[in-house]
Design an enzyme around this catalytic site. Structure first.
Site, PDB file in Angstrom:
ATOM      1  N   HIS A  64       0.846  -1.195   0.000  1.00 37.29           N
ATOM      2  CA  HIS A  64       0.000   0.000   0.000  1.00 37.29           C
ATOM      3  C   HIS A  64       0.883   1.247   0.000  1.00 37.29           C
ATOM      4  CE1 HIS A  64      -3.412  -2.520   1.972  1.00 37.29           C
ATOM      5  NE2 HIS A  64      -3.606  -2.425   0.676  1.00 37.29           N
TER       6      HIS A  64
ATOM      7  N   TYR B 115       3.465  -0.296   5.279  1.00 37.20           N
ATOM      8  CA  TYR B 115       3.928  -1.511   5.959  1.00 37.20           C
ATOM      9  C   TYR B 115       3.086  -2.759   5.676  1.00 37.20           C
ATOM     10  CZ  TYR B 115       5.308   2.667   8.587  1.00 37.20           C
ATOM     11  OH  TYR B 115       5.709   3.923   8.942  1.00 37.20           O
ATOM     12  N   HIS B 116       2.651  -2.934   4.442  1.00 38.09           N
ATOM     13  CA  HIS B 116       1.793  -4.080   4.130  1.00 38.09           C
ATOM     14  C   HIS B 116       2.286  -4.870   2.913  1.00 38.09           C
ATOM     15  CE1 HIS B 116      -1.608  -1.449   6.030  1.00 38.09           C
ATOM     16  NE2 HIS B 116      -0.892  -2.054   6.955  1.00 38.09           N
ATOM     17  N   PRO B 117       3.556  -5.294   2.857  1.00 40.76           N
ATOM     18  CA  PRO B 117       4.014  -6.062   1.696  1.00 40.76           C
ATOM     19  C   PRO B 117       3.407  -7.462   1.674  1.00 40.76           C
ATOM     20  CG  PRO B 117       5.711  -6.021   3.387  1.00 40.76           C
ATOM     21  CD  PRO B 117       4.627  -5.095   3.861  1.00 40.76           C
TER      22      PRO B 117
END
Length: 554
Positions: A292, A465-467
Site C-alpha cells: 500500500h 507496511y503491508h508487503p
C-alpha cells in the site's frame, strides 16, 4: 528431529505453532531470527514510536531506489522479535473487504472465499464487544476498543461527517462501503496483544513445542525434491534441524521468497546470477510484490492535547506513565493511529480503494524526523494498487538483506488515485470540526495544482507496511504455492504468511495473515491425521507399533 519446523514466529507462525502443537502427538520447532519479546517498547502500545524508526526489534530494511518516488529509497520496517511485525505495528484490527477474498477464490483458489475464511477470523478472535455473526469470542487474539482515545479523534470523525461520510462503528462488520470512525486494536487491558502474546506465550510450557530465538534460517535442506529440514545460524554457529513431515516458511513477504531462493527454488536467472545451484525452477518466487503506497500530511496545532515535544507534553507524558503503571489507561495505551476511514477515489466504484489513518502526533519519515511542538497527521493509502514489484537477492550470503523493489507508482493509474486521495483527505482536514486544532500545514500549504500534488507525493510517499504476494497462491506457471499453500513441485514444504496472498487486501494485513495461519493449521492437521489413519490401518494388518512416537522436546 521434529514433525514440523516453522521458520518465522510472526503473525502466521505463532498461530501455526499454537494450533499444531495442541496435538500432543505432534512435535513442533519454531525458529525466530529475533529475540524474545521482553522489551517494554513491544508491550506498551505507544512504544511503537520508539521501535519503528530504529533497529530495536526491527529489521529496518531499505528498498531499491524507486523511480516513482524520485529515485528515493523507501523504508521497510519489519518485526525481528517473537510476534514478528505484530509486535511492532499499530495494532489495527482490519480484515479487508469480502470482495478481496472472493477474488482469491475466483482466481482458482478453492476454500479462500470470504464466507470460507470468516470462521478462521472468528476462531482467532476474542472480541470484547461480544460475539455476533461477524465476530468471535474466546479466541487467543484480543480485539478491543481503545481505552483512552484522544479527543481530537472525535473531531476528525466529525470532520468526516461534515464532508458527507458516514460514521462507522465496526470496520469489520457487514457490507462496509465508505465512512470514518475509530479503529479497534489488538490490545488487552491496555497492553499490546501481539501474535506472540496471543498464541505463543500461553503455550511455551508444552513439551512438544520448542522455540529457538536468535536463529537465522539460512536454507532449507532437501532429499531430492523433498524438504527435510532447515539450516540456521545461532551464536555465530551453524545448526541443522530435521523435519519428519514438513518445513513451513512463515518468514514474511520479504524473507520467505529470499529463503526459497537461497535454497535453490526460484527464477533460474536470479539463482545463476548468484551462483546458487538450481534445485527447482519456480519463476514466480519473489515476483508479484504488492504494498500500500501511502502519503502522510502533518499539521501543527495550538492544542497541547496531542502527543508532542514540549515542556507541557513532557509533564503530560510523566502523568501518562503513572496512569499506565497504575490503571493501564492514558496516552501510553494509544496506538497513535487511533481513527481513520475508507473512501472511494471515484463515486462510480463499489468498494473503497483509499484508507485514512489519523495520527495524534506530527509524523515525518516514519517517525525518524522529529518536530518540536504539537500537531496531528493523516495518512492516505491506495488499497488496491496496480503497481507490482519484486524481491530478489543481493548475494548468496544468507545474512544479507533481500533486494526489495516495490515498484511504487510504476502504474500511472496509481498516481491518479493518490492525487484524488490527497484531495479527499485535505477536504476532511479542512472541515470546521478541526478548526480549533488546526495550525500550519507543514508540507503542503502552498500545494494547489494536480502537478504540485504529484510532486509532493513523489517526494514524501512511502509504504504503510503491508508487503504481500511474493509467494503467490495459484495454479498458473507464475504461482509459487497451491491453494493448500504447498510449494509447487516440492514435497514437504509450505509457505504460510502474507506472501501467499494473490492480491492485496483492502486494509491492514495483520489480521488476514493470522487468518492464513489459522486456516493453514487446519489443512496441515487434516493431512497429518489422514496420513496417520492410513498408516495405522496398514500397520494394524502387519502388527506394527504406532507410526508417530512423540519426541520429547525441551
Amino acid at each position: 528431529m521434529y514433525d514440523y519446523v516453522i521458520v518465522g514466529a510472526g503473525s502466521a507462525g505463532c498461530a501455526l505453532a499454537n494450533r499444531l502443537s495442541a496435538d500432543p502427538s505432534i512435535s513442533v520447532c519454531l525458529l525466530e531470527a529475533g529475540k524474545r519479546d521482553r522489551s517494554p517498547l513491544v508491550h506498551i502500545p505507544l512504544g511503537v514510536a520508539g521501535i519503528m524508526p530504529t533497529r530495536h526489534a526491527n529489521w529496518a530494511f531499505q528498498t531499491e531506489p524507486q523511480p516513482g518516488l524520485g529515485d528515493r529509497r523507501g523504508y521497510q520496517p519489519r518485526g525481528k522479535v517473537l510476534g514478528g511485525s505484530s509486535s511492532i505495528n499499530a495494532m489495527i484490527y482490519i480484515r479487508g473487504h469480502r470482495s478481496d477474498y472472493d477474488a482469491w477464490s475466483q482466481e482458482g483458489n478453492p476454500g479462500w472465499s470470504f464466507d470460507e475464511v470468516l470462521p478462521y477470523f472468528k476462531r482467532s478472535e476474542n472480541q470484547e464487544r461480544g460475539a455476533n455473526e461477524h465476530h468471535g469470542i474466546g479466541g487467543p487474539l484480543n480485539v478491543a476498543d481503545l481505552r483512552s482515545p484522544h479527543a481530537i479523534c472525535e473531531s476528525f470523525i466529525a470532520a468526516g461527517q461534515q464532508k458527507g461520510y458516514a460514521r462507522i462503528e465496526d470496520f469489520n462488520g457487514p457490507d462496509i462501503t465508505e465512512g470514518v470512525g475509530y479503529y479497534q486494536v489488538t490490545q488487552q487491558e491496555g497492553a499490546r496483544c501481539s501474535a506472540a502474546t496471543a498464541f505463543l506465550t500461553p503455550i511455551l510450557d508444552r513439551p512438544n513445542l520448542t522455540v529457538v530465538t536468535e536463529a537465522h534460517a539460512t536454507r532449507v535442506l532437501f532429499d531430492g525434491k523433498r524438504a527435510t529440514g532447515v539450516r540456521y545460524r545461532k551464536n555465530d554457529q551453524g545448526h541443522e534441524i530435521t523435519a519428519n513431515r514438513e518445513v513451513i516458511l512463515s518468514a514474511g513477504a520479504l524473507q520467505s521468497p529470499q529463503l526459497l531462493m537461497l535454497s535453490g527454488i526460484g527464477p533460474r536467472d536470479e539463482l545463476e546470477r548468484h551462483g546458487i545451484e538450481l534445485r527447482h525452477e519456480l519463476p514466480g518466487v519473489g515476483q508479484n510484490l504488492q504494498d500500500h503506497i501511502d502519503y502522510v500530511t502533518a499539521v501543527t496545532s495550538p492544542s497541547k492535547e496531542t502527543i508532542g515535544l514540549s515542556v507541557p507534553g513532557s509533564w503530560d507524558m510523566l502523568r501518562a506513565m503513572n496512569d499506565y503503571r497504575r490503571y493501564r489507561i492514558g496516552k501510553l495505551t494509544s496506538n497513535v493511529a487511533e481513527a481513520g476511514g475508507f473512501l472511494r477515489s471515484d463515486p462510480g466504484i463499489d468498494v473503497p480503494d483509499l484508507q485514512l489513518h489519523f495520527v495524534v502526533t506530527i509524523l515525518d519519515d516514519h517517525g525518524r524526523k522529529l518536530h518540536a511542538g504539537h500537531g496531528y497527521s493523516c495518512h492516505v493509502c491506495l488499497l488496491r494498487p496496480k503497481s507490482r514489484g519484486r524481491v530478489g537477492l543481493h548475494s548468496a550470503n544468507p545474512m544479507a538483506a533481500p533486494v526489495i523493489d516495490p515498484g511504487f507508482l510504476s502504474e500511472e493509474e496509481d498516481m491518479q488515485k493518490m492525487v484524488r486521495g490527497f484531495k479527499l483527505m485535505r477536504e476532511i482536514l479542512s472541515a470546521p470540526a478541526l478548526a480549533s486544532y488546526r495550525g500550519r500545514d507543514l508540507y503542503t500549504a502552498d500545494v494547489r495544482t494536480d502537478e504540485e500534488i504529484r510532486e509532493v507525493i513523489r517526494q514524501r510517499a512511502d509504504t504503510v507496511y503491508h508487503p504481500i504476494g511474493t509467494c503467490r497462491m495459484g495454479h498458473d506457471e507464475g504461482a509459487v504455492v497451491d491453494s493448500e499453500l504447498k510449494v509447487h513441485g516440492i514435497d514437504g514444504l509450505r509457505v504460510v504468511d502474507a506472501s501467499v496472498m494473490p492480491t492485496i487486501v483492502s486494509g491492514n494485513t495483520n489480521a488476514p495473515t493470522i487468518m492464513i495461519g489459522e486456516k493453514a493449521s487446519d489443512m496441515i492437521l487434516f493431512a497429518t491425521r489422514s496420513s496417520s489413519s492410513s498408516r495405522e490401518k496398514e500397520q494394524s494388518h502387519q502388527g506394527s507399533q504406532p507410526v508417530w512416537p512423540v519426541e520429547a522436546t525441551v
